[in-house]
Structures are given as structure tokens and as C-alpha cells.
Design a protein around this motif. Structure first.
Motif, PDB file in Angstrom:
ATOM      1  N   GLY A 123      -2.494  -4.230 -15.023  1.00 48.54           N
ATOM      2  CA  GLY A 123      -2.079  -3.494 -16.211  1.00 48.54           C
ATOM      3  C   GLY A 123      -2.093  -1.999 -16.033  1.00 48.54           C
ATOM      4  N   GLU A 124      -2.699  -1.514 -14.964  1.00 53.26           N
ATOM      5  CA  GLU A 124      -2.712  -0.076 -14.688  1.00 53.26           C
ATOM      6  C   GLU A 124      -1.661   0.307 -13.646  1.00 53.26           C
ATOM      7  OE1 GLU A 124      -6.580   1.232 -13.593  1.00 53.26           O
ATOM      8  OE2 GLU A 124      -7.513   0.639 -15.482  1.00 53.26           O
ATOM      9  N   THR A 125      -1.709  -0.356 -12.497  1.00 49.42           N
ATOM     10  CA  THR A 125      -0.744  -0.001 -11.451  1.00 49.42           C
ATOM     11  C   THR A 125       0.662  -0.424 -11.839  1.00 49.42           C
ATOM     12  OG1 THR A 125      -1.014  -2.080 -10.251  1.00 49.42           O
ATOM     13  CG2 THR A 125      -2.517  -0.277  -9.675  1.00 49.42           C
ATOM     14  N   MET A 126       0.779  -1.559 -12.535  1.00 45.41           N
ATOM     15  CA  MET A 126       2.059  -2.116 -12.992  1.00 45.41           C
ATOM     16  C   MET A 126       2.990  -2.433 -11.832  1.00 45.41           C
ATOM     17  SD  MET A 126       2.503   0.302 -16.363  1.00 45.41           S
ATOM     18  CE  MET A 126       3.769  -0.681 -17.099  1.00 45.41           C
ATOM     19  N   ASN A 127       2.467  -2.429 -10.629  1.00 42.68           N
ATOM     20  CA  ASN A 127       3.220  -2.755  -9.424  1.00 42.68           C
ATOM     21  C   ASN A 127       2.323  -3.482  -8.449  1.00 42.68           C
ATOM     22  OD1 ASN A 127       5.887  -1.215  -9.751  1.00 42.68           O
ATOM     23  ND2 ASN A 127       4.373   0.381 -10.151  1.00 42.68           N
ATOM     24  N   LYS A 128       2.928  -4.351  -7.694  1.00 43.27           N
ATOM     25  CA  LYS A 128       2.267  -4.992  -6.573  1.00 43.27           C
ATOM     26  C   LYS A 128       2.652  -4.232  -5.310  1.00 43.27           C
ATOM     27  CE  LYS A 128       1.628  -9.699  -4.765  1.00 43.27           C
ATOM     28  NZ  LYS A 128       2.133 -11.105  -4.861  1.00 43.27           N
ATOM     29  N   ALA A 129       1.763  -4.217  -4.337  1.00 42.54           N
ATOM     30  CA  ALA A 129       2.076  -3.518  -3.087  1.00 42.54           C
ATOM     31  C   ALA A 129       3.222  -4.204  -2.352  1.00 42.54           C
ATOM     32  CB  ALA A 129       0.845  -3.471  -2.195  1.00 42.54           C
ATOM     33  N   SER A 130       4.026  -3.409  -1.683  1.00 42.35           N
ATOM     34  CA  SER A 130       5.088  -3.905  -0.810  1.00 42.35           C
ATOM     35  C   SER A 130       5.062  -3.102   0.482  1.00 42.35           C
ATOM     36  CB  SER A 130       6.462  -3.739  -1.477  1.00 42.35           C
ATOM     37  OG  SER A 130       6.587  -4.528  -2.623  1.00 42.35           O
ATOM     38  N   THR A 131       5.598  -3.683   1.537  1.00 45.11           N
ATOM     39  CA  THR A 131       5.738  -2.930   2.779  1.00 45.11           C
ATOM     40  C   THR A 131       6.597  -1.709   2.515  1.00 45.11           C
ATOM     41  OG1 THR A 131       7.591  -4.375   3.344  1.00 45.11           O
ATOM     42  CG2 THR A 131       5.455  -4.903   4.315  1.00 45.11           C
ATOM     43  N   GLY A 132       6.290  -0.621   3.196  1.00 45.08           N
ATOM     44  CA  GLY A 132       7.024   0.622   3.000  1.00 45.08           C
ATOM     45  C   GLY A 132       6.462   1.510   1.911  1.00 45.08           C
ATOM     46  N   PHE A 133       5.543   0.983   1.070  1.00 50.43           N
ATOM     47  CA  PHE A 133       4.882   1.812   0.066  1.00 50.43           C
ATOM     48  C   PHE A 133       3.793   2.633   0.754  1.00 50.43           C
ATOM     49  CE2 PHE A 133       5.706  -0.194  -4.361  1.00 50.43           C
ATOM     50  CZ  PHE A 133       7.031  -0.415  -4.029  1.00 50.43           C
ATOM     51  N   ALA A 134       3.578   3.837   0.264  1.00 49.10           N
ATOM     52  CA  ALA A 134       2.701   4.794   0.947  1.00 49.10           C
ATOM     53  C   ALA A 134       1.289   4.254   1.163  1.00 49.10           C
ATOM     54  CB  ALA A 134       2.647   6.106   0.172  1.00 49.10           C
ATOM     55  N   LEU A 135       0.724   3.571   0.176  1.00 47.99           N
ATOM     56  CA  LEU A 135      -0.655   3.100   0.318  1.00 47.99           C
ATOM     57  C   LEU A 135      -0.772   2.066   1.425  1.00 47.99           C
ATOM     58  CD1 LEU A 135      -3.553   3.271  -0.709  1.00 47.99           C
ATOM     59  CD2 LEU A 135      -2.997   1.501  -2.391  1.00 47.99           C
ATOM     60  N   ALA A 136       0.198   1.150   1.506  1.00 47.29           N
ATOM     61  CA  ALA A 136       0.175   0.149   2.570  1.00 47.29           C
ATOM     62  C   ALA A 136       0.337   0.802   3.940  1.00 47.29           C
ATOM     63  CB  ALA A 136       1.270  -0.881   2.336  1.00 47.29           C
ATOM     64  N   SER A 137       1.212   1.793   4.035  1.00 42.49           N
ATOM     65  CA  SER A 137       1.401   2.494   5.315  1.00 42.49           C
ATOM     66  C   SER A 137       0.155   3.280   5.696  1.00 42.49           C
ATOM     67  CB  SER A 137       2.608   3.438   5.219  1.00 42.49           C
ATOM     68  OG  SER A 137       3.794   2.718   4.951  1.00 42.49           O
ATOM     69  N   LEU A 138      -0.542   3.845   4.700  1.00 44.07           N
ATOM     70  CA  LEU A 138      -1.778   4.575   4.977  1.00 44.07           C
ATOM     71  C   LEU A 138      -2.857   3.638   5.502  1.00 44.07           C
ATOM     72  CD1 LEU A 138      -3.214   7.342   4.763  1.00 44.07           C
ATOM     73  CD2 LEU A 138      -3.937   6.666   2.459  1.00 44.07           C
ATOM     74  N   LEU A 139      -2.964   2.450   4.932  1.00 44.96           N
ATOM     75  CA  LEU A 139      -3.929   1.477   5.433  1.00 44.96           C
ATOM     76  C   LEU A 139      -3.585   1.056   6.855  1.00 44.96           C
ATOM     77  CD1 LEU A 139      -4.873  -1.077   2.628  1.00 44.96           C
ATOM     78  CD2 LEU A 139      -6.247   0.752   3.609  1.00 44.96           C
ATOM     79  N   TRP A 140      -2.284   0.927   7.134  1.00 44.59           N
ATOM     80  CA  TRP A 140      -1.880   0.595   8.502  1.00 44.59           C
ATOM     81  C   TRP A 140      -2.344   1.686   9.467  1.00 44.59           C
ATOM     82  CZ3 TRP A 140       0.835   2.871  12.380  1.00 44.59           C
ATOM     83  CH2 TRP A 140       1.192   2.060  13.462  1.00 44.59           C
ATOM     84  N   MET A 141      -2.180   2.936   9.080  1.00 47.48           N
ATOM     85  CA  MET A 141      -2.679   4.036   9.905  1.00 47.48           C
ATOM     86  C   MET A 141      -4.187   3.921  10.102  1.00 47.48           C
ATOM     87  SD  MET A 141      -0.933   7.661   8.846  1.00 47.48           S
ATOM     88  CE  MET A 141      -2.037   8.507  10.001  1.00 47.48           C
ATOM     89  N   GLN A 142      -4.896   3.650   9.030  1.00 47.22           N
ATOM     90  CA  GLN A 142      -6.355   3.542   9.092  1.00 47.22           C
ATOM     91  C   GLN A 142      -6.788   2.506  10.121  1.00 47.22           C
ATOM     92  OE1 GLN A 142      -8.549   1.401   5.942  1.00 47.22           O
ATOM     93  NE2 GLN A 142      -9.482   3.388   5.435  1.00 47.22           N
ATOM     94  N   GLU A 143      -6.060   1.394  10.174  1.00 52.46           N
ATOM     95  CA  GLU A 143      -6.451   0.287  11.040  1.00 52.46           C
ATOM     96  C   GLU A 143      -5.874   0.377  12.445  1.00 52.46           C
ATOM     97  OE1 GLU A 143      -5.560  -3.396   9.073  1.00 52.46           O
ATOM     98  OE2 GLU A 143      -6.480  -2.747   7.183  1.00 52.46           O
ATOM     99  N   ASN A 144      -4.757   1.074  12.612  1.00 51.66           N
ATOM    100  CA  ASN A 144      -4.064   1.048  13.906  1.00 51.66           C
ATOM    101  C   ASN A 144      -3.977   2.397  14.606  1.00 51.66           C
ATOM    102  OD1 ASN A 144      -2.713  -1.841  14.122  1.00 51.66           O
ATOM    103  ND2 ASN A 144      -2.542  -1.183  11.991  1.00 51.66           N
ATOM    104  N   GLU A 145      -4.161   3.494  13.875  1.00 50.42           N
ATOM    105  CA  GLU A 145      -4.096   4.826  14.469  1.00 50.42           C
ATOM    106  C   GLU A 145      -5.296   5.646  14.002  1.00 50.42           C
ATOM    107  OE1 GLU A 145       0.805   5.248  14.818  1.00 50.42           O
ATOM    108  OE2 GLU A 145      -0.270   6.377  13.282  1.00 50.42           O
TER     109      GLU A 145
END
Length: 499
Positions: A123-145
């Protein structure tokens, strides 16, 4: 003469447009660039190249028009959504930007969505994460770079980087920030509970402003690079979808926009923060507090036709393809194209989805491929149109924009497949004009966004009504189009495991 400058940082090019306060366009300049696909499922671009292209484009515009930079009362910005620009403490990119078609973060998307569900944040974000969204890409950086991630001081969205280079101020604004999924879309602020639950420091997210806020002034250094006058006010602007809506005059509920750019979107402005509980669509902040936009997003619209033009037909330009289309009857004589070259969002939210032609026989020629791609793109947009209806949003009239508004083949195809009249505006660069209107409102030239739209935006007299014969044919093929994905979903998943 008082002028306004609108800059649109797109996926395939940057554009800059000068207009007077009555909406008369003095000129437009554009510079193209490519997406770097160095690995399967990756999509990156260089922020430094964005800025260099933007600076050259602004300077060329000023040279071509002969406009006095001191007459520019305000600068507004529009930009491609969702991408991650990670900056170090000196404001330099620590790596290339990971942009919206990128598919590498599938595992991180699952992690984000699990946390969101556990914390009941829908009810707050009103969106589900998808590939290409900044937060998902940032987590990928956190785990891989980890080394690059450790150097991150702030993250911004793509057009925010251009604003930073113009003004020296690092900030985002609500329309673009809400497309990162790290955002409380209802409350128009960063979702720090979600950010912290993912072990990300909240301090790397910049201050979040509103589209009409003045973010700063053109610096001496930016003036030297662009030819703009130092001290010119720069207004925040917004996401390309929000700015296109403004450039189409859609600043009140009642109209639906159909945009065909590199990606495609069907969107409606709403005054209540509604969202799709099945997560097939997205809800983002719109131009001012108390307004939102709910939209379906397709990854492969103009991108699909560009792929066909460059990689298959090797045609010189899109006009050649449109001419080829005009020689093929509606329905492409039975050829269907599933346009999921880069996976798909609405309605499937499936990065494993793939593209393909079906129904081809010996009689079919390259003209049929072109028309099938055009039709397949619009079928995919119809998925979003139908979901809007399921949300109770009326879509009696459609305004077409982007490349899909530039040729009668695209426009008639949309009218026939949607089964609705399709209109266009006299504005041909809607996102740039929207950014200019926002700039004019932000600096006080217009008393409101509505006043700016009334002065600068007008509908074309000609519009496109559905052809009943074509509509019935397209209804049949649209049913087959939907079945294509459903029957091949498992195959797509198994295919991508080995490719």
C-alpha cells in the motif's frame, strides 16, 4: 522574447527544444546513442556520454536558432525511467548506468518482493520490483560488485544526472523516484523501512523534490559546456512518461495516453492512489501532490521495430518500413509477432519471455514481417488498455504520442486494435514540451500546469476512428496473441535456463 528549454534524455537519444511561452517551437536538436549490451540480459549506458551528448545538443540548438541564452527563463528536464546512476563522493559515476531494459537482477527482484510482502508495504510502494528498476540493480551491485558498491556515495535516476551536471545539486523528484521501487509512492518520499531492511544505507538516496521545484541554476562550468547563460533557473522536471502526459495536455483524469517510444506505455492520470493488486501494472507519482499515474509498461515497442530494421532488414530508415506496411492488409495475412525481445513487463512481469513470429508460410514476404511487428507491439499495448478497464478507468479516447504518433499506419493500427478513437496533438516532441511547460510553471511564467498546457498544447483536427472490419479481425488475432504467451511460458522459462 521569453523562452523555455525542455531537455529529454531518452533511451536512444537526447533532445533539446526551445519554445516561447505560447508554445511556438523555435527549434529542436537531437543526438543519438546506443545501448551497450555487453552480455546477455545486460543493458547499460554511460552517464558521461549522456552529459556530453546533452551539452552538444543544447549548444547546437542555440546555434541553429540564434536564440539569446539570456532570454531562456527556465530549463526543464524529462528522462528515461528506472535506471541506476551510482556516483562516488566526487559526483563521478562508479560504473556505467544500469538502465530499464536490463534483466540481470532476477534474483534480487525476488529478494525485494519477499521483503515487501513480509513487511506489508504494497500500500505504500504501490509497485512490485522488476528487473531494470534502480533498487534491484543496486542490490545486484551490492552482491556482485562489492568494490564499486563500497564507493557509492549517492544514487540518482538518469535525468537527475543531467540536472546535477547543470546545477551541481544532487537530487531526485517524486515522479522518477517512484519508479525506483525504493519509494513510498503514496507518501511521496523514500521508503526507508524497505531500504534499511535490504541492508542498504539510506544516506545514499538523495533529497527528493517535486517536479515544479527549482533545483538550482546553471553553473559557470555548465554554461561553458552548453552555451546557456549562468544563473538560468533549472526546474526539476520529471520522468519521461509524466512529461509526455504534460506535453499531451493530460493533467486531469479522463484521457488515456498510448506512447510508443523505445518502450511502450498505456497510462491514465488518477486522483486516488490505486494500484493493481496482481502487480501487472505500475502506479507512479504524477506532476503534483495528490496525483498519480497508473500505467502498463512494455519493454519492446519501438525497440522491436528498430531490431527488425537494423538486424534483419537492414533498412535505411523507419519511413521505408512504414511504406512497406502500407502494402499489407490488416492482420498481416495471418502472421503474428510476439514482441518480447527483452522479456516483458505488463501483463506478464516475465524477464524470461521471448519473441517470435508465428503463422508464416511460403507466401509471406518481408513486408508481412514489418506489419506483424507493428501489430504485435500494439497487441501488447492493448493488454495494458484492458487492465486499465479492469481497474475501473474509462478509456473512451486515446492520445497517441512518441514514434507511434508520427505515421498513419501506427495511428490507424492503434485505433483498430484498441477499438477506440485515437487523437494526436500538434506537439511532436511531447516530453520536451512537457518539460518546458513544467519549467515555465516552476519559474512562475504560468500560474498552473493547466494554464501552460492551454497555451502550448492543442489537438490535431484529424483523428483516427476504428475500422469495424479491421477491428473484428484484430479481436480474433488478439485472442491468438494472448494464447501465444500462455502456451509457451514454460518453454520460455526452460529455454532461458540454457541460454
Amino acid at each position: 522574447m521569453s523562452l523555455l528549454l525542455g531537455i529529454d534524455l531518452g533511451t536512444s537519444s537526447v533532445k533539446a527544444l526551445l519554445m516561447d511561452i505560447d508554445g511556438r517551437m523555435l527549434g529542436i536538436a537531437q543526438e543519438h546513442y546506443d545501448i551497450d549490451v555487453s552480455r546477455n540480459d545486460w543493458a547499460e549506458q554511460s552517464p558521461e556520454k549522456w552529459w556530453a551528448a546533452a551539452a552538444r545538443t543544447i549548444r547546437k540548438l542555440l546555434t541553429d536558432t540564434g536564440a539569446d541564452p539570456r532570454s531562456i527563463r527556465g530549463v526543464g528536464l524529462s528522462g528515461q525511467m528506472h535506471g541506476l546512476v551510482a556516483l562516488d563522493a566526487a559526483g563521478r559515476p562508479v560504473r556505467p548506468a544500469i538502465i530499464w531494459p536490463d534483466q540481470r537482477s532476477k534474483r534480487q527482484v525476488d529478494r525485494i518482493n519477499d521483503v515487501m510482502e513480509r513487511m506489508s508495504l504494497a500500500g505504500e510502494t504501490m509497485n512490485k520490483a522488476s528487473t531494470g528498476f534502480a533498487l534491484a540493480s543496486l542490490l545486484w551491485m551490492q552482491e556482485n560488485e562489492p568494490e564499486q558498491y563500497a564507493a557509492v556515495h549517492k544514487i540518482v535516476l538518469p535525468k537527475d544526472y543531467i540536472r546535477y551536471k547543470l546545477t551541481g545539486r544532487l537530487a531526485s523528484e517524486a515522479t522518477d523516484a517512484s519508479g525506483s521501487v525504493a519509494f513510498n509512492t503514496r507518501g511521496r518520499q523514500w521508503s526507508y523501512p524497505l531500504i534499511e531492511a535490504l541492508d542498504i544505507a539510506g544516506t545514499i538516496f538523495p533529497e527528493c523534490l517535486e517536479p515544479l521545484d527549482i533545483a538550482g541554476e546553471v553553473t559557470t562550468e555548465a554554461a561553458r559546456e552548453t552555451g546557456l547563460y549562468p544563473g538560468t533557473p533549472v526546474v526539476c522536471g520529471g520522468s519521461d512518461q509524466c512529461m509526455q502526459a504534460v506535453g499531451n495536455g493530460v493533467v486531469e483524469p479522463g484521457w488515456v495516453t498510448s506512447n510508443i517510444g523505445t518502450g511502450g506505455q498505456v497510462a491514465a492520470m488518477v486522483s486516488n492512489p490505486i494500484y493493481d493488486p496482481q502487480w501487472r501494472m505500475n502506479t507512479f507519482c504524477h506532476i503534483f501532490p495528490g496525483s498519480w499515474v497508473i500505467q502498463g509498461s512494455n519493454l519492446n515497442s519501438g525497440l522491436a521495430l528498430k531490431w527488425l530494421k537494423e538486424n534483419v532488414l537492414q533498412a535505411a530508415d523507419f519511413n521505408i518500413l512504414m511504406e512497406m506496411c502500407s502494402h499489407v492488409d490488416a492482420g498481416s495475412e495471418g502472421v503474428l509477432f510476439l514482441p518480447y525481445l527483452a522479456g516483458e513487463r505488463t501483463p506478464h512481469m516475465d524477464p524470461a519471455a521471448r519473441a517470435g513470429f508465428l503463422g508464416m508460410t511460403l507466401k509471406h514476404r518481408k513486408e508481412h514481417l514489418v506489419r506483424a511487428v507493428v501489430e504485435g507491439v500494439v497487441y501488447a499495448l492493448r493488454d495494458s488498455m484492458e487492465l486499465l478497464g479492469q481497474q475501473g478507468i474509462a478509456a473512451d479516447k486515446v492520445i497517441a504520442s512518441g514514434g507511434g504518433a508520427k505515421h498513419s499506419v501506427w495511428l490507424q493500427c492503434q485505433a483498430d486494435i484498441f477499438g477506440k478513437p485515437v487523437y494526436t496533438t500538434k506537439v511532436k516532441e511531447e516530453a520536451c514540451v512537457g518539460a518546458a511547460i513544467v519549467a515555465g510553471t516552476g519559474v512562475g511564467i504560468y500560474r498552473s500546469i493547466s494554464e501552460g498546457c492551454n497555451q502550448a498544447v492543442a489537438l490535431e483536427e484529424r483523428y483516427y476512428e476504428p475500422d469495424q472490419r479491421h477491428q473484428e479481425l484484430y479481436d480474433h488475432y488478439y485472442g491468438l496473441f494472448k494464447q501465444l504467451y500462455i502456451r509457451n511460458k514454460e518453454l520460455f522459462t526452460n529455454w532461458t535456463k540454457n541460454h
